[in-house]
Design a protein around this motif. Structure first.
Motif, PDB file in Angstrom:
ATOM      1  N   UNK A  69       0.854  -1.191   0.000  1.00  0.00           N
ATOM      2  CA  UNK A  69       0.000   0.000   0.000  1.00  0.00           C
ATOM      3  C   UNK A  69       0.887   1.238   0.000  1.00  0.00           C
ATOM      4  N   UNK A  70       1.099   1.793  -1.181  1.00  0.00           N
ATOM      5  CA  UNK A  70       1.995   2.942  -1.311  1.00  0.00           C
ATOM      6  C   UNK A  70       1.245   4.265  -1.301  1.00  0.00           C
ATOM      7  N   UNK A  71      -0.062   4.237  -1.307  1.00  0.00           N
ATOM      8  CA  UNK A  71      -0.934   5.419  -1.377  1.00  0.00           C
ATOM      9  C   UNK A  71      -0.834   6.129  -2.727  1.00  0.00           C
ATOM     10  N   UNK A  72      -0.007   5.617  -3.618  1.00  0.00           N
ATOM     11  CA  UNK A  72       0.135   6.277  -4.922  1.00  0.00           C
ATOM     12  C   UNK A  72      -1.028   5.839  -5.802  1.00  0.00           C
ATOM     13  N   UNK A  74      -2.311   5.967  -8.977  1.00  0.00           N
ATOM     14  CA  UNK A  74      -2.440   5.245 -10.237  1.00  0.00           C
ATOM     15  C   UNK A  74      -2.033   3.781 -10.047  1.00  0.00           C
ATOM     16  N   UNK A  78      -4.855   0.668 -10.188  1.00  0.00           N
ATOM     17  CA  UNK A  78      -4.535  -0.388 -11.153  1.00  0.00           C
ATOM     18  C   UNK A  78      -4.603  -1.762 -10.501  1.00  0.00           C
ATOM     19  N   UNK A  79      -4.030  -1.881  -9.334  1.00  0.00           N
ATOM     20  CA  UNK A  79      -3.903  -3.217  -8.748  1.00  0.00           C
ATOM     21  C   UNK A  79      -5.035  -3.579  -7.799  1.00  0.00           C
ATOM     22  N   UNK A  83     -10.805  -3.694 -13.255  1.00  0.00           N
ATOM     23  CA  UNK A  83     -10.437  -3.044 -14.512  1.00  0.00           C
ATOM     24  C   UNK A  83      -9.562  -1.808 -14.265  1.00  0.00           C
ATOM     25  N   UNK A  84      -8.695  -1.926 -13.282  1.00  0.00           N
ATOM     26  CA  UNK A  84      -7.762  -0.836 -12.986  1.00  0.00           C
ATOM     27  C   UNK A  84      -8.435   0.457 -12.575  1.00  0.00           C
ATOM     28  N   UNK A  85      -9.646   0.358 -12.050  1.00  0.00           N
ATOM     29  CA  UNK A  85     -10.396   1.564 -11.686  1.00  0.00           C
ATOM     30  C   UNK A  85     -11.148   2.140 -12.874  1.00  0.00           C
ATOM     31  N   UNK A  86     -11.045   1.500 -14.019  1.00  0.00           N
ATOM     32  CA  UNK A  86     -11.658   2.055 -15.229  1.00  0.00           C
ATOM     33  C   UNK A  86     -12.980   1.403 -15.608  1.00  0.00           C
ATOM     34  N   UNK A 243       0.978 -11.434 -12.457  1.00  0.00           N
ATOM     35  CA  UNK A 243       0.986 -10.202 -11.665  1.00  0.00           C
ATOM     36  C   UNK A 243       0.222  -9.066 -12.331  1.00  0.00           C
ATOM     37  N   UNK A 244      -0.004  -9.178 -13.640  1.00  0.00           N
ATOM     38  CA  UNK A 244      -0.751  -8.127 -14.347  1.00  0.00           C
ATOM     39  C   UNK A 244      -2.145  -8.606 -14.725  1.00  0.00           C
ATOM     40  N   UNK A 245      -2.650  -9.548 -13.973  1.00  0.00           N
ATOM     41  CA  UNK A 245      -4.027 -10.043 -14.094  1.00  0.00           C
ATOM     42  C   UNK A 245      -4.302 -10.840 -15.363  1.00  0.00           C
TER      43      UNK A 245
ATOM     44  N   UNK B  63      -1.265  -0.078 -17.944  1.00  0.00           N
ATOM     45  CA  UNK B  63      -2.629   0.134 -17.431  1.00  0.00           C
ATOM     46  C   UNK B  63      -3.646  -0.653 -18.259  1.00  0.00           C
ATOM     47  N   UNK B  65      -3.362  -3.464 -19.447  1.00  0.00           N
ATOM     48  CA  UNK B  65      -3.402  -4.877 -19.043  1.00  0.00           C
ATOM     49  C   UNK B  65      -4.557  -5.149 -18.102  1.00  0.00           C
ATOM     50  N   UNK B  66      -4.934  -4.155 -17.352  1.00  0.00           N
ATOM     51  CA  UNK B  66      -5.970  -4.340 -16.337  1.00  0.00           C
ATOM     52  C   UNK B  66      -7.374  -4.118 -16.896  1.00  0.00           C
ATOM     53  N   UNK B  67      -7.464  -3.618 -18.093  1.00  0.00           N
ATOM     54  CA  UNK B  67      -8.780  -3.404 -18.707  1.00  0.00           C
ATOM     55  C   UNK B  67      -9.314  -4.714 -19.259  1.00  0.00           C
ATOM     56  N   UNK B  68     -10.636  -4.804 -19.387  1.00  0.00           N
ATOM     57  CA  UNK B  68     -11.124  -6.009 -20.043  1.00  0.00           C
ATOM     58  C   UNK B  68     -10.822  -5.922 -21.540  1.00  0.00           C
ATOM     59  N   UNK B 151       2.192  11.740  -0.512  1.00  0.00           N
ATOM     60  CA  UNK B 151       1.529  10.736   0.322  1.00  0.00           C
ATOM     61  C   UNK B 151       2.281  10.544   1.637  1.00  0.00           C
ATOM     62  N   UNK B 153       3.143   7.932   3.441  1.00  0.00           N
ATOM     63  CA  UNK B 153       4.210   6.950   3.652  1.00  0.00           C
ATOM     64  C   UNK B 153       5.546   7.433   3.091  1.00  0.00           C
TER      65      UNK B 153
END
Lengths: 538, 174
Positions: A69-72, A74, A78-79, A83-86, A243-245, B63, B65-68, B151, B153
C-alpha cells in the motif's frame, strides 16, 4: 492447524483441491463466511481474483505495515480495483469503482458504516418475502459493530467541516457517520488501502482470523466456470493469473465436498453463473442496482488539504427519506481521482485543478434506487470474451433526484462560505451564488455530460420467496443447485439506500448460521458484550 | 464490425513520430497506436506533457493490461479512428492525421468530440482525457502547481500536524 494464503501468480503447476466448502470471493461476505465456517470446523478454501496484500515493514516508518500500500493513486487503482479503476457501465455513463484484491471492497472503501434502513428491510419483507427485520438482525449488527470497532470518530476533515457549517446555516440535519477504524492516522487513503492497518477491513479482521482457524486462501485466482452435475455443482474451475491479471495456463480445480459459496459481489457472482450457464428463472444478472453518485466541489478561501484527514465520517440525511432519497457524504480527494473525473482538457482543466484542488471541499450524494417496479434497472451481460458488461439506465425519478442533490449540495457549499462551486459537467459549470442555481436544472445525465460514479453495486441474483421471481431462496441457496449459497450483495432485491458493507456483513453472518445449522455444526457470535449501536435513533 | 474496421484503420494510419518508443516493450499498444496516444496526451494536457510525464506510453500500456479485452480493443480502435484524416475532416475540419496537427488543431478535434451528440464520440473523448489527465497528475512534477504535498508513507511528517482540522488541537494518532 493454521491455513495459509497462497499467491496464484507464484504457482508453477495446475492443482486440484477438495475442501468442504469453496468460497468464491474474499470481500465482505466471503471473509465473514470463511471465518464462521472455519470456526465450525469445516475445511474452507477461499478463491480471490485479486492480489494478496502481505503484512510486513513498509518504508513509511514503523506504523507502515502493508508495504504494497503505497498510497500512490495510479498504482493502487490499477492493482486494487476492477479493470484498474476504469470499469464503467456499458454506455460509459457511470464509473463503477469496485475492489479487486484480498478483502475486496472492504480493503478500498472509505470506512463508512451504516445499518440497513428499516424502510428497505420492510420493503424486502413485504414485496419479496425476505426474513430480515430490524429486530432479528440486531445480534448480527452488534457482532459486526464490536468486531470491526465501528464507532463515531469526530475528527473532521475540511469537507466534513464544510458540510457541518453549511447544514447548520441552512437548518439541515447533519450527523456523524461511523467508521470501522481503530486509532485512525488520518492519512486520507482509505480508498487506496490503509497502509497502517487502522481500517478494520477484511485483511485485518475476518480473513487472518479465518486463516488462523485453518482456512486456505488462494489469491490471483479467477473462477471461470462452475461445473454442474444434476442439482449440484461438482467442480469450481479457476485459472491462476499473473501479476498483471493476465490468465496463465495453470488452473485450479476445486471439488468441494459440501458446497460452494458465491461471494464475488454483484457483478462477479452473476458473471460466474452466466458463464456457467446456470440461470434460475432466466433472472441472473437482471435487477442489478446502483447507488448513482453526484459530486460537486466547493472552493474556499484557504487551503483545505483535501487529500488528508478522515475521509467519510460526516453526512446529512436531510433528503434521505423515501425510495428516491439520497445521503450526502464527504470525502478526501486526490490529484489523479480529480483529474480522471474531469470532462475538460487543456488550460481549462489545469485552471480548474489549480483553483479547486488546493482550496476544495467535496460533497457527494448516494442515490437510492430500484424500489419502483416500473423503473429501469441494470442488466449484467457477458461481452464476447465472457467478461461482465453492465447495461444500466438511470430512472427518471433518479435523474430528478440527482438534479435536486446537486442543487442542495451547492446551497450547502455556498452557505458554508464557498466562493464558487464546481460541477463536473460538459461544459463544466461554476456557480457562485444561489441566483445561479437554476442552471443546474438544465444539466444532462447522458454519458459524458455529467460525471457520475458509483461505489455500491447490488442485485443481479435477487433473493425472494417467490420461486418464479427470484434467483436465490431466503435461506441463501441458489434455486436449482442444492449445494450453492449466494451470500453477497447480489442477493439484494433493490438498492439498499445506505453504504452497504454493514448489511453485507450482517447477512453473511446469517447465511453462515444457516449453513452451520444445515450441517449440524456449531455457530456462535462472540462479540455480544456491548449492545449499544453507534447510529443515533436506529 | 470492430474486427474488420480496426485493421483497415491501422493500414491507413501513419502517425508522426515525435518521441522514441521502445515498441518491443509494448504489450497492448503497437508503434502506431503508441504515437497517436502520445499526440492525444499532448493535446489533452499541453506542451509540457513530455517533460512532466516522460513514461506515459509504458504507463498506459501497462494500465491497459488491467482493462477487459473488449475495452482495450475499443481504445485502440478509437486511437486509430482519431488518426484517420477523413474522420478528422468531419471532427475538426482538417484533412490530416491527428498526430500531424498542431496542438491547437488537435484541441479543436477534442472540442468537437467533447460536444458531439454521438455518445460513442463523447466516450472516446472521455477516455482520452481520463488516461492523459490521470497520467499527468500522477506525476510528482505536477503536484507543486496544485499544492499537493504527496503521500504520507513517503513523507511521514505530513501527519504530524493535522492541518485539515486546524481548529481541533487533538494530535493525529501515532
Amino acid at each position: 492447524m493454521p491455513g495459509s494464503i497462497i499467491e496464484g501468480r507464484r504457482i508453477a503447476e495446475s492443482q486440484t483441491r477438495t475442501p468442504d466448502f469453496c468460497i468464491v470471493g474474499s470481500g465482505a461476505s466471503g471473509g465473514v463466511c470463511a471465518l464462521k465456517l472455519a470456526e465450525a470446523g469445516f475445511d474452507v478454501l477461499v478463491l480471490e481474483e485479486g492480489p494478496n496484500i502481505p503484512h510486513g515493514p513498509g518504508h513509511g516508518g514503523p506504523s507502515h505495515v502493508r508495504p504494497s500500500f503505497t498510497e500512490r493513486e495510479i498504482d493502487m487503482y490499477k492493482t486494487l480495483y476492477q479493470e484498474g479503476g476504469g470499469r464503467t457501465t456499458s454506455d460509459g455513463g457511470i464509473k463503477v469503482m469496485q475492489g479487486r484484491c484480498l478483502g475486496g471492497g472492504t480493503t478500498v472503501n472509505w470506512s463508512a458504516c451504516l445499518p440497513p434502513p428499516v424502510f428497505t428491510l420492510d420493503h424486502w419483507r413485504t414485496q419479496f418475502g425476505l426474513p430480515f427485520t430490524r429486530q432479528n438482525l440486531q445480534p448480527y449488527l452488534i457482532e459486526v459493530v464490536n468486531y470491526l470497532h465501528i464507532h463515531q470518530n469526530d475528527r473532521y476533515n475540511t469537507s466534513a467541516q464544510a458540510l457541518i457549517a453549511g447544514c447548520t446555516e441552512l437548518g439541515y440535519r447533519w450527523s456523524n457517520l461511523p467508521n470501522n477504524t481503530h486509532r485512525c492516522r488520518e492519512c486520507g487513503s482509505c480508498g487506496v488501502g490503509c497502509p497502517y492497518d487502522r481500517k478494520q477491513s477484511g485483511i485485518v479482521t475476518w480473513l487472518p482470523a479465518a486463516v488462523e482457524r485453518g482456512a486456505t486462501i488462494y489469491t490471483d485466482t479467477k473462477v471461470n466456470h462452475l461445473k454442474r452435475d444434476g442439482e449440484r455443482v461438482s467442480e469450481v474451475q479457476a485459472a491462476f493469473l499473473d501479476a498483471k491479471t493476465q490468465p496463465t495456463k495453470r488452473t485450479l480445480t476445486v471439488r468441494p465436498k459440501l458446497g460452494v459459496l458465491l461471494a464475488a459481489g454483484a457483478i462477479g457472482t452473476p458473471s460466474i453463473l452466466l458463464r456457467s450457464q446456470i440461470n434460475p428463472n432466466e433472472l441472473v444478472g437482471k435487477y442489478t442496482h446502483l447507488h448513482p453518485v453526484t459530486i460537486c466541489i466547493g472552493r474556499y478561501g484557504q487551503p483545505t488539504f483535501p487529500a488528508y484527514g478522515v475521509p467519510d465520517n460526516m453526512m446529512s440525511d436531510q433528503f434521505a427519506a423515501g425510495p428516491t432519497g439520497y445521503l450526502i457524504e464527504t470525502g478526501s480527494f486526490f490529484p489523479v481521482l480529480s483529474a480522471a473525473a474531469s470532462l475538460d482538457y487543456g488550460e481549462r482543466m489545469h485552471r480548474l485543478m489549480r483553483d479547486y484542488y488546493p482550496f476544495g471541499a467535496i460533497m457527494y450524494a448516494h442515490h437510492c434506487s430500484g424500489f419502483a417496479p416500473d423503473q429501469p434497472y441494470g442488466t449484467l451481460k457477458l461481452d464476447r470474451y465472457g467478461d461482465p458488461d453492465l447495461e444500466y439506465q438511470l430512472a427518471p425519478d433518479n435523474m430528478q433526484a440527482m438534479k435536486h442533490s446537486l442543487i442542495e449540495m451547492t446551497k450547502i457549499h455556498l452557505a458554508a462560505g464557498a466562493s464558487s462551486v464546481y460541477h463536473i459537467t460538459n461544459p463544466s459549470l461554476e456557480i457562485s451564488s444561489t441566483n445561479e442555481l437554476h442552471q443546474l436544472n438544465d444539466i444532462s445525465f447522458e454519458p459524458q455530460r455529467t460525471t457520475i460514479f458509483t461505489v455500491h453495486v447490488m442485485g443481479g441474483c435477487r433473493m425472494g420467496a417467490d420461486g418464479a421471481r427470484s434467483v436465490v431462496k431466503p435461506d441463501f441457496r441458489l434455486r436449482g443447485a442444492a449445494n450453492v449459497w449466494v451470500v453477497d450483495a447480489s442477493i439484494f432485491p433493490t438498492g439498499l439506500g445506505a453504504n452497504p458493507q454493514v448489511t453485507i456483513y450482517a447477512l453473511a453472518l446469517w447465511a453462515a448460521r444457516e449453513i452451520c445449522t444445515q450441517h449440524n455444526r456449531p455457530f456462535a457470535l462472540h462479540q455480544q458484550q456491548e449492545e449499544t449501536l453507534p447510529w443515533a435513533g436506529y | 464490425m470492430g474486427r474488420i474496421l480496426t485493421p483497415i484503420l491501422a493500414l491507413l494510419a501513419w502517425p508522426k513520430k515525435v518521441i522514441q518508443i521502445d515498441e518491443d516493450a509494448l504489450n497492448f499498444l503497437d508503434g502506431k497506436t503508441a504515437h497517436i496516444l502520445f499526440a492525444v496526451g499532448e493535446a489533452v494536457t499541453g506542451e509540457d506533457f513530455r517533460v512532466k510525464v516522460p513514461h506515459f506510453i509504458p504507463l498506459i500500456d501497462e494500465y491497459l493490461a488491467y482493462q477487459r479485452r473488449q475495452q482495450r480493443e475499443a481504445f485502440r480502435q478509437g486511437l486509430l479512428l482519431v488518426e484517420n484524416a477523413l474522420a478528422n475532416l468531419v471532427f475538426g475540419g482538417r484533412l490530416r492525421g491527428f498526430s500531424h496537427m498542431s496542438i491547437a488543431d488537435r484541441q479543436r478535434v477534442l472540442e468537437h468530440l467533447k460536444g458531439s451528440d454521438t455518445q460513442l464520440l463523447r466516450n472516446l473523448y472521455a477516455a482520452f482525457v481520463n488516461v492523459s489527465a490521470s497520467a499527468y497528475y500522477a506525476s510528482e512534477a505536477t503536484w507543486k502547481d496544485i499544492h499537493y504535498d504527496g503521500v504520507s508513507v513517503d513523507h511521514p511528517p505530513l501527519l504530524q500536524v493535522a492541518r485539515w482540522r486546524s481548529n481541533d488541537p487533538r494530535p493525529v494518532e501515532p
